[in-house]
Design a protein around this motif. Structure first.
Motif, short mmCIF file in Angstrom:
data_model
loop_
_atom_site.label_atom_id
_atom_site.label_comp_id
_atom_site.label_asym_id
_atom_site.label_seq_id
_atom_site.Cartn_x
_atom_site.Cartn_y
_atom_site.Cartn_z
N LYS A 1 -1.41 8.34 8.88
CA LYS A 1 -0.30 9.29 9.07
C LYS A 1 0.85 8.99 8.11
CE LYS A 1 -1.33 10.72 13.69
NZ LYS A 1 -0.84 11.12 14.99
N ILE A 2 1.13 7.71 7.90
CA ILE A 2 2.20 7.34 6.97
C ILE A 2 1.88 7.86 5.58
CG2 ILE A 2 3.37 5.41 5.82
CD1 ILE A 2 2.90 3.79 8.44
N LEU A 3 0.62 7.73 5.17
CA LEU A 3 0.21 8.15 3.83
C LEU A 3 -0.18 9.63 3.77
CD1 LEU A 3 -1.80 4.97 2.75
CD2 LEU A 3 0.64 5.45 2.51
N ARG A 4 0.16 10.35 4.80
CA ARG A 4 -0.02 11.80 4.87
C ARG A 4 -1.44 12.24 4.54
NH1 ARG A 4 4.42 10.00 6.54
NH2 ARG A 4 6.26 11.31 6.63
N LYS A 5 -2.41 11.56 5.16
CA LYS A 5 -3.83 11.90 4.93
C LYS A 5 -4.32 12.90 5.94
CE LYS A 5 -5.03 7.64 2.65
NZ LYS A 5 -5.77 6.41 2.61
N GLU B 1 0.84 -1.21 0.00
CA GLU B 1 0.00 0.00 0.00
C GLU B 1 0.87 1.26 0.00
OE1 GLU B 1 -3.57 2.11 2.63
OE2 GLU B 1 -2.93 0.09 3.16
N ILE B 2 1.94 1.23 0.77
CA ILE B 2 2.87 2.36 0.81
C ILE B 2 3.51 2.56 -0.56
CG2 ILE B 2 5.15 3.07 1.70
CD1 ILE B 2 4.20 1.90 4.44
N ILE B 3 3.94 1.47 -1.19
CA ILE B 3 4.57 1.56 -2.51
C ILE B 3 3.56 2.09 -3.53
CG2 ILE B 3 5.63 0.23 -4.40
CD1 ILE B 3 6.84 -1.60 -2.15
N HIS B 4 2.31 1.60 -3.47
CA HIS B 4 1.27 2.09 -4.39
C HIS B 4 1.07 3.60 -4.20
CE1 HIS B 4 0.49 -2.07 -5.13
NE2 HIS B 4 -0.28 -2.28 -4.09
N TRP B 5 0.98 4.02 -2.94
CA TRP B 5 0.75 5.43 -2.63
C TRP B 5 1.89 6.30 -3.16
CZ3 TRP B 5 3.52 9.02 0.25
CH2 TRP B 5 2.86 10.22 0.54
N PRO C 1 4.26 5.09 -12.43
CA PRO C 1 3.15 5.74 -13.14
C PRO C 1 2.84 7.16 -12.66
CG PRO C 1 2.56 3.50 -12.54
CD PRO C 1 3.87 3.81 -11.88
N HIS C 2 2.92 7.37 -11.35
CA HIS C 2 2.53 8.69 -10.82
C HIS C 2 3.11 8.85 -9.42
CE1 HIS C 2 0.06 12.22 -10.05
NE2 HIS C 2 -0.31 11.68 -8.93
#
Length: 116
Positions: A112-116, A34-38, A65-66
């Motif tokens: 928090k990891i994904l900065r939401k 999930e972290i890599i995808h994000w 990709p993005h």
């Protein structure tokens, strides 16, 4: 100027270490993914493709990709260096991922990891 050795390493060689680090602390492979995808925008299928191809780290990030625009919110120290102060763009991307995996292993909430 010669390339840093890490750039030529295969991402599939480093990936299991991310999983091991997370699992030792009670986290999961799916959270690592999930972290890599994000961070990179790779889908699960695209990530698995990159791992199968044994893509080197430089290509892995170049073909992402993005890259998440919120990655500049990642702050802190990894390997004794502040990630926000790293001047070489590819090294900074690598250290962003290292930092996120580090936060996962330290028990930080995914939001928090994904900065939401």
């Amino acid at each position: 100027m010669t390339k840093h050795r890490i750039y030529t390493m295969s991402f599939s060689g480093v990936y299991p270490h991310y999983i091991t680090k997370a699992e030792k602390k009670g986290r999961t492979k799916s959270e690592v993914d999930e972290i890599i995808h994000w961070l990179t925008g790779y889908s699960q299928e695209e990530l698995e493709e990159q791992l199968e191809k044994k893509t080197d780290i430089e290509t892995f990030f170049a073909e992402a990709p993005h890259m998440n625009p919120s990655r500049n919110l990642i702050k802190g120290v990894i390997c004794g260096v502040r990630v926000e102060d790293i001047e070489e763009p590819l090294m900074q991307e690598i250290r962003y991922l290292d930092k996120l995996i580090d936060e996962l292993a330290k028990g930080k909430a995914m939001e928090k990891i994904l900065r939401k």
